[in-house]
Design an enzyme around this catalytic site. Sequence first.
Site, short mmCIF file in Angstrom:
data_model
loop_
_atom_site.label_atom_id
_atom_site.label_comp_id
_atom_site.label_asym_id
_atom_site.label_seq_id
_atom_site.Cartn_x
_atom_site.Cartn_y
_atom_site.Cartn_z
N HIS A 16 44.24 47.68 34.40
CA HIS A 16 45.50 46.92 34.32
C HIS A 16 45.28 45.48 33.86
O HIS A 16 46.22 44.80 33.48
CB HIS A 16 46.16 46.86 35.70
CG HIS A 16 46.66 48.17 36.20
ND1 HIS A 16 46.55 48.56 37.52
CD2 HIS A 16 47.27 49.19 35.56
CE1 HIS A 16 47.08 49.76 37.67
NE2 HIS A 16 47.51 50.16 36.50
N HIS A 17 44.04 45.00 33.97
CA HIS A 17 43.71 43.60 33.65
C HIS A 17 44.60 42.64 34.43
O HIS A 17 45.03 41.60 33.89
CB HIS A 17 43.82 43.34 32.14
CG HIS A 17 43.24 44.45 31.31
ND1 HIS A 17 41.91 44.79 31.38
CD2 HIS A 17 43.81 45.31 30.43
CE1 HIS A 17 41.68 45.81 30.56
NE2 HIS A 17 42.82 46.16 29.99
N CYS A 18 44.88 42.98 35.67
CA CYS A 18 45.72 42.14 36.54
C CYS A 18 47.08 41.87 35.91
O CYS A 18 47.65 40.79 36.08
CB CYS A 18 45.02 40.81 36.88
SG CYS A 18 43.41 41.04 37.64
N ALA A 19 47.60 42.82 35.13
CA ALA A 19 48.89 42.63 34.46
C ALA A 19 49.75 43.87 34.61
O ALA A 19 50.27 44.40 33.62
CB ALA A 19 48.67 42.28 33.00
N GLN A 20 49.90 44.35 35.85
CA GLN A 20 50.67 45.58 36.07
C GLN A 20 52.09 45.53 35.51
O GLN A 20 52.53 46.50 34.91
CB GLN A 20 50.71 45.93 37.56
CG GLN A 20 49.52 46.75 37.99
CD GLN A 20 48.66 46.01 38.98
OE1 GLN A 20 48.53 44.80 38.89
NE2 GLN A 20 48.10 46.73 39.94
#
Lengths: 76, 137
Positions: free
Chosen positions: A32-36
């Site tokens: 998710h690369h901390c971007a849900q």
Amino acid sequence: MGRIVSFNVGKAHAHDVGQVASDVGVMVRAGHHCAQPLMEMLGEAATVRASFYIYNTEEEAGRLAKAVKRASELLG
Amino acid sequence: MVDESMYRENILDHYKRPRNRGKLAHASCCAEGDNPFCGDEISFCIKAGKGGKLEEVKFDGHACAICVASASILSEEVSGKKLSDARACSKEKLLSLLGIDPDPTRLKCALLPLKVMKLAIYKHLGKKMSKEDEDLV
């Protein structure tokens, strides 16, 4: 100069693509690369993310390209 | 040289043609779980039959090849078994059926289906999950 690119390979899950890249010695991020919220908006479960910098070689970029092709054949 | 050990034929076969995937009508119980680090999301529904047997089991969700193959293989393994035997399925048993030895990160992908399937059985039986099963993923 650095460059960063997020992508997916057909229907293959990002972690599977990351595994195939890892098998040829290329480290990418997958998830998710901390971007849900962005993933939800894009309708993607996860993406692969590759970043290039001054220490990367053309040969390494070629290895990543081969890994993407392999992942597409195996799992796409 | 690509090391395809993780993506051997049986894994790819179950990933591309998953067994027992979909919705289960008249399920006795369902459970779901996810792995926030990679985005795997799996649900398992079970239908308990006569004699405490697992009459039918179905899974669904979005997950990587290892997780889908694991869920598919697990569903085949436990279908028709006693609930108690299905719940007792060990991670070693599942990994031997998968035929892979994943690194710690991918191990979570492989074991998530086992934990969710067990959770559905625990819920159906009205019991609390054991510490050992809780720690699977």
